[in-house]
Design an enzyme around this catalytic site. Sequence first.
Site, PDB file in Angstrom:
ATOM      1  N   ASP A 304      51.614 -11.778  58.070  1.00 21.79           N
ATOM      2  CA  ASP A 304      50.542 -11.499  57.143  1.00 21.79           C
ATOM      3  C   ASP A 304      51.198 -11.171  55.810  1.00 21.79           C
ATOM      4  OD1 ASP A 304      47.997 -10.910  56.098  1.00 21.79           O
ATOM      5  OD2 ASP A 304      48.333  -8.787  56.448  1.00 21.79           O
ATOM      6  N   THR A 306      50.159  -9.221  53.094  1.00 20.17           N
ATOM      7  CA  THR A 306      50.102  -7.832  52.646  1.00 20.17           C
ATOM      8  C   THR A 306      50.786  -6.915  53.647  1.00 20.17           C
ATOM      9  OG1 THR A 306      47.989  -8.308  51.581  1.00 20.17           O
ATOM     10  CG2 THR A 306      48.580  -5.999  51.859  1.00 20.17           C
ATOM     11  N   ASP A 551      49.738  -5.301  59.488  1.00 22.25           N
ATOM     12  CA  ASP A 551      49.577  -3.866  59.264  1.00 22.25           C
ATOM     13  C   ASP A 551      48.122  -3.447  59.149  1.00 22.25           C
ATOM     14  OD1 ASP A 551      48.965  -4.991  56.815  1.00 22.25           O
ATOM     15  OD2 ASP A 551      49.909  -3.385  55.652  1.00 22.25           O
TER      16      ASP A 551
END
Length: 802
Positions: A304, A306, A551
């Site tokens: 991912d 971010t 996250d």
Amino acid sequence: MEGVAIPGSESLRGLSSAEAEQRAAAGKSNRTTGHSERTTAQIIQANVFTRFNAILGLLLAIILTMGPAVDGLFGIILVLNTCIGVVQEVRAKRTLDKLALLTATTIPVLRDQQQQQLASARIVQGDIVGTSTGAQIVVDGPVLISNGLEIDESLLTGEAEPQAKEVGDQLRSGSFVTAGSGWFQAEKVGNESFANTISSEARKFAPVSSELKVATDTVLKLVTWAIGPIAAALLIGQRMGGETWRSAVFGSATGVVEIVPEGFVLLTSMTLALSIIRLGKQGILVKELGAVEGLARVDTICFDKTGTLTEGAPAVDEIRPVGAASLDLCSSVLRVLTQNPSNATAKAIQKATQDASNNVHQHTLIPFSSARKWAAVSVSIDDDNKQTTSWVMGAPEIVLGAGGVANSKALDHVKEQTDLGKRVLVLATTSAVLSSDDLPPDLQVTAIVMLTERIRPDAQKTLQYFAEQHVDIKIISGDNQKTVAAIARSVGMTRLDVKDTVVDARTLPDDAAVANMIAEAKVIGRSTPRQKRIMVQSLRQQHKTVAMTGDGVNDALALKDANLAIAMGSGSEATRAVAQLVLVDGGFSSLPGVVAEGRRVIANVERVAKLFLTKTVYAMVLAVATGVARVPFPFLPRQLTLISALTIGIPGFFLALAPQAPTTQPGFLKRVAEFAFPAGVTAAVATFAAYTNSLQSQKILVPQARTAATMVLGLVGLWIVDVLARPLNRRREALLVMLGSVGVASFIIPVFRQFWRLEFPPTPQLIQSFGIALIAIAIIEAGWRLATFRRKPDQPLSEVVT
């Protein structure tokens, strides 16, 4: 979520500290029993009361009863093995416990009419518990206050669609919050909570697949089943050969002792435990032993953007009003929309709008959802609260699409900023009534919010490492695909052709299109949590070994379906709950170290397995041959202790800790068997040939024949160690010299020779035995060289891992 103030608690009354203490004393707390983490007492019990310890303990009792105590030397090794196993596992447990404290979260609870942050175990029945986006529900109970609360129960039910929860609806432990916030009352806690009552059924994901564990269990199971028949055959054969019952039982016990690969289990556990300790010192929490091995076998890794490629803490560059809207009004509305920030973007907007006049009054709030990709609120701006307007903040493609042609002028500016790698959100207004299902069609853009994210300094180096290891890299994000592609190029991902490799997930018409696209795509933007999950599932159906990092709460679904889930320590509770590896300090650059550690473990355990299985094979063949030939067993227990120490135990310990990390390939058990069976049979045939050849001479007694067998098996065993230790370095050469020197000293120094009961046969038989050993060594060397010649050169990991 920790420290976040959750609205709505003003009308609620929580327990007092005294009431909470009384309920905790009555056993009504959220403390659980029977959890997966073992206590020190359980570790000791698990290492002492094992199947092999029971077998070896029985054999030790037999040998001590029927022979001299010195023949029970393997009992000392048995105790040492158990102690080492306990010590290493306790050390690993302490390392894990320390890291677990670093990643532990606290829960908002109303106590003494104040919001307090408490550990999950301190919650008691009747507590009023707060929750917000990204949090995991830890107890069961009804909703008291709902601020647009949406719950994902996929870990419990398999249903991926979030469920809206209103006052009175039940929340179940094990689910997590995808949007909104609220308060609920703890009704079922501890072992009575839903997640605990259904135990393993509550987890729809399987633990990390471990080829090492499967192979080890297979070997141990086969050996266990073989021990009984072989012992019986050996006992009957010796009795029929004229041995007394006492001598036959003693010889049978001696033969069976060598079959048991007790040190293999110890060294495998020790190697994994030491790996956990090493990784723990690097700030990596390993929640499952197989995770170390799992990342070493990965051929596809999904990141991912971010929090992984970027630091996950964006900053607002500019809030640019559009049309007649004022900056202060837009900032005030944005501040309401991001109240109680539960993600980095909301926190950044809160920080950027802290000087706003806050002259707006909230009426209805629809919190941000990663599935919708927008949030909305209806507010009144005047002091009389008479005029109400609705505002929407979200992804430009979603909001501008709802606004139609009237917002087309904003598209050019959005495109310009996303091409530069910036994240862009838009703020729009409407007079229509808000609905959580669809956006109204007449949205008018009032502001554009531009955010920048700092790229992790270690991102480029980490991606380069995986590329060099032929691991396929895919970046799956909920952000605009052009923004993600720009960041991907900046960290070294080149040849990103927009048509083929950069995909807007919104353009995919159905699940089948999502699944078909992922094989070729490199960057996928605007993907929903459900689409991320489909992508991971599709890759696994293509026989890929998939690792997923993330996250945010929107990553949890995909994480739980990956072969290996990796969560950032700063991520949400939901991602840490489903992950097998947690990067406590968020160090993206630590992933290559985990790969290297996993490969080191696999390579070293494979070496040790070859060594111990070779011993098991030659012990079985010797036992069967002795029973068929009806002769005394070729060794005394003490002589086997000497051979095992010099050719198995000591070298096995050092080989288990070797530092190298070769490319990992599947077929662990097959490779072990292909080496161990020919080597073990060769060693057994050579040993038994030297033994029976000596027995045929009328001038040689059984003790002398046993000495010949000990010499042959010792020489062949040392050569097997030499083969497995290659490529040799100074340390390994020194180890081999030391082992050989101890072996020679045992034969030529009288006190040692007497202790080991070694009696040299006449010179002709000694030379013949030495010649038999050389022939066996030549066969093993030729087999190793042939296997090396046939071995394929290093293949890309994507071609060899299935």
